[in-house]
Design an enzyme around this catalytic site. Sequence first.
Site, mmCIF file in Angstrom:
data_model
loop_
_atom_site.group_PDB
_atom_site.id
_atom_site.type_symbol
_atom_site.label_atom_id
_atom_site.label_comp_id
_atom_site.label_asym_id
_atom_site.label_seq_id
_atom_site.Cartn_x
_atom_site.Cartn_y
_atom_site.Cartn_z
ATOM 1 N N ARG A 58 -9.125 -4.761 5.470
ATOM 2 C CA ARG A 58 -8.682 -3.755 4.503
ATOM 3 C C ARG A 58 -8.228 -4.414 3.195
ATOM 4 O O ARG A 58 -8.493 -3.904 2.105
ATOM 5 C CB ARG A 58 -7.520 -2.923 5.073
ATOM 6 C CG ARG A 58 -7.911 -2.018 6.229
ATOM 7 C CD ARG A 58 -6.826 -1.003 6.521
ATOM 8 N NE ARG A 58 -6.765 0.006 5.467
ATOM 9 C CZ ARG A 58 -5.725 0.827 5.274
ATOM 10 N NH1 ARG A 58 -4.639 0.714 6.029
ATOM 11 N NH2 ARG A 58 -5.734 1.715 4.312
ATOM 12 N N VAL A 92 -1.784 2.008 0.451
ATOM 13 C CA VAL A 92 -1.307 0.628 0.560
ATOM 14 C C VAL A 92 -2.114 -0.320 -0.330
ATOM 15 O O VAL A 92 -1.891 -1.530 -0.323
ATOM 16 C CB VAL A 92 -1.320 0.147 2.034
ATOM 17 C CG1 VAL A 92 -0.302 0.942 2.845
ATOM 18 C CG2 VAL A 92 -2.705 0.270 2.661
ATOM 19 N N HIS A 108 4.496 3.659 2.074
ATOM 20 C CA HIS A 108 3.925 3.175 3.335
ATOM 21 C C HIS A 108 3.623 1.679 3.306
ATOM 22 O O HIS A 108 2.874 1.176 4.141
ATOM 23 C CB HIS A 108 2.663 3.965 3.685
ATOM 24 C CG HIS A 108 2.942 5.372 4.099
ATOM 25 N ND1 HIS A 108 1.971 6.357 4.135
ATOM 26 C CD2 HIS A 108 4.092 5.979 4.477
ATOM 27 C CE1 HIS A 108 2.513 7.491 4.532
ATOM 28 N NE2 HIS A 108 3.795 7.285 4.744
ATOM 29 N N CYS A 116 8.433 -10.400 7.260
ATOM 30 C CA CYS A 116 8.922 -11.116 8.439
ATOM 31 C C CYS A 116 9.641 -10.129 9.348
ATOM 32 O O CYS A 116 10.636 -9.522 8.933
ATOM 33 C CB CYS A 116 9.869 -12.248 8.047
ATOM 34 S SG CYS A 116 10.593 -13.098 9.481
ATOM 35 N N CYS A 119 13.522 -11.658 9.985
ATOM 36 C CA CYS A 119 14.626 -11.608 9.005
ATOM 37 C C CYS A 119 14.425 -10.572 7.903
ATOM 38 O O CYS A 119 15.323 -10.351 7.095
ATOM 39 C CB CYS A 119 14.848 -12.987 8.395
ATOM 40 S SG CYS A 119 13.574 -13.490 7.202
ATOM 41 N N CYS A 135 7.403 -17.462 8.442
ATOM 42 C CA CYS A 135 8.140 -16.875 7.318
ATOM 43 C C CYS A 135 8.655 -17.998 6.428
ATOM 44 O O CYS A 135 9.238 -18.969 6.912
ATOM 45 C CB CYS A 135 9.303 -16.047 7.849
ATOM 46 S SG CYS A 135 10.479 -15.528 6.572
ATOM 47 N N SER A 176 -3.497 14.865 2.569
ATOM 48 C CA SER A 176 -3.935 15.790 3.613
ATOM 49 C C SER A 176 -2.857 16.809 3.984
ATOM 50 O O SER A 176 -3.157 17.868 4.524
ATOM 51 C CB SER A 176 -4.327 15.008 4.864
ATOM 52 O OG SER A 176 -3.207 14.297 5.366
ATOM 53 N N LEU A 201 -9.862 17.359 -2.931
ATOM 54 C CA LEU A 201 -11.254 17.705 -2.687
ATOM 55 C C LEU A 201 -11.335 18.903 -1.747
ATOM 56 O O LEU A 201 -12.090 19.849 -1.981
ATOM 57 C CB LEU A 201 -11.978 16.497 -2.077
ATOM 58 C CG LEU A 201 -13.496 16.431 -2.211
ATOM 59 C CD1 LEU A 201 -13.942 16.569 -3.661
ATOM 60 C CD2 LEU A 201 -14.012 15.122 -1.624
#
Length: 232
Positions: A58, A92, A108, A116, A119, A135, A176, A201
Site C-alpha cells: 500500500r 492513510v 486513521h 512503536c 513506547c 524502535c 461511505s 460518487l
Amino acid sequence: MTHPSIVILTGAGISAESGLGTFRDEGGLWAQHRIEDVATPEGFARNPTLVIDFYNARRAQAHEAVPNAGHAALARLQAEHKGEVLLVTQNVDSLHEKAGSSDVVHMHGELASALCSNCGHRWTAQLHMKVGEACPTCAQPTARPDIVWFGEIPYHMERIEAALAQADIFAAIGTSGNVYPAAGFVQMARYVGARTVEMNLDPSQTVDLFEDTRPGKASETVPQWVDDVLNG
C-alpha cells in the site's frame, strides 16, 4: 464580515481517482485479504509478515500516486478561505499534502509513519518496513505501521470534535458513512446548526442527514463546491 468555519472529512473516494483502491474494490489489495488478517492488532500478532507486506504494498502504491483535482481544490480552499478550514481525512495516503494542503488531520494514521507498540514513539517509515524493526527510541523490535486498525481509537478526536462544535459548514467527500466515529460527524455538525454537504460518487449510508448532496466524481464536484464557498 465573519467568515464561516469549515470542517471537511475526506474518505477513500477522493483517492480512488488517483488510483488508490477502496475497501470494496473488486480485485484490489483489500479484496485479496480479510480485514481481520491485515487491519487488526490480533492479525498483526498472528502473522506480522503478512501485515507488514500488505502495508509495504500500500505504501509503495501511495508513494507513486498523484493528487487529483479534488485534492488540489481543497488545498486552494485552505489557502484562500479567510476563516478556519480543518481538513480531516480517513485516508492513510499523503495525497492531500502532495497537493499542497497543510495541517491535515489523519484520524486513521499514515502509511508514511511507523509506530512503536512498546513506547509509542513515531518516526518516518521506510518505504519497505521489515518485521521486527527496532524502535529508534527504546530499541525494542516492536515497530508497526502507524495505522489505526479496527478496534483501536482514531487519532485526534478531541481536536476534531472541538472543530465540529464550532463549524458553520461541514463537508463529507468520498466517504461511505459506515465507519464510526467518522460517520457520526454529520450529526454533530447538524446539532450546532452547520450547513452540511456530501460529495460522493454513490450516496453514503448517512446521505439523508445532509441538506446538500452533490453526486459525481470528487475531481469534478469538489472544485465546483470550493468555487461556491470562495465566491460566497
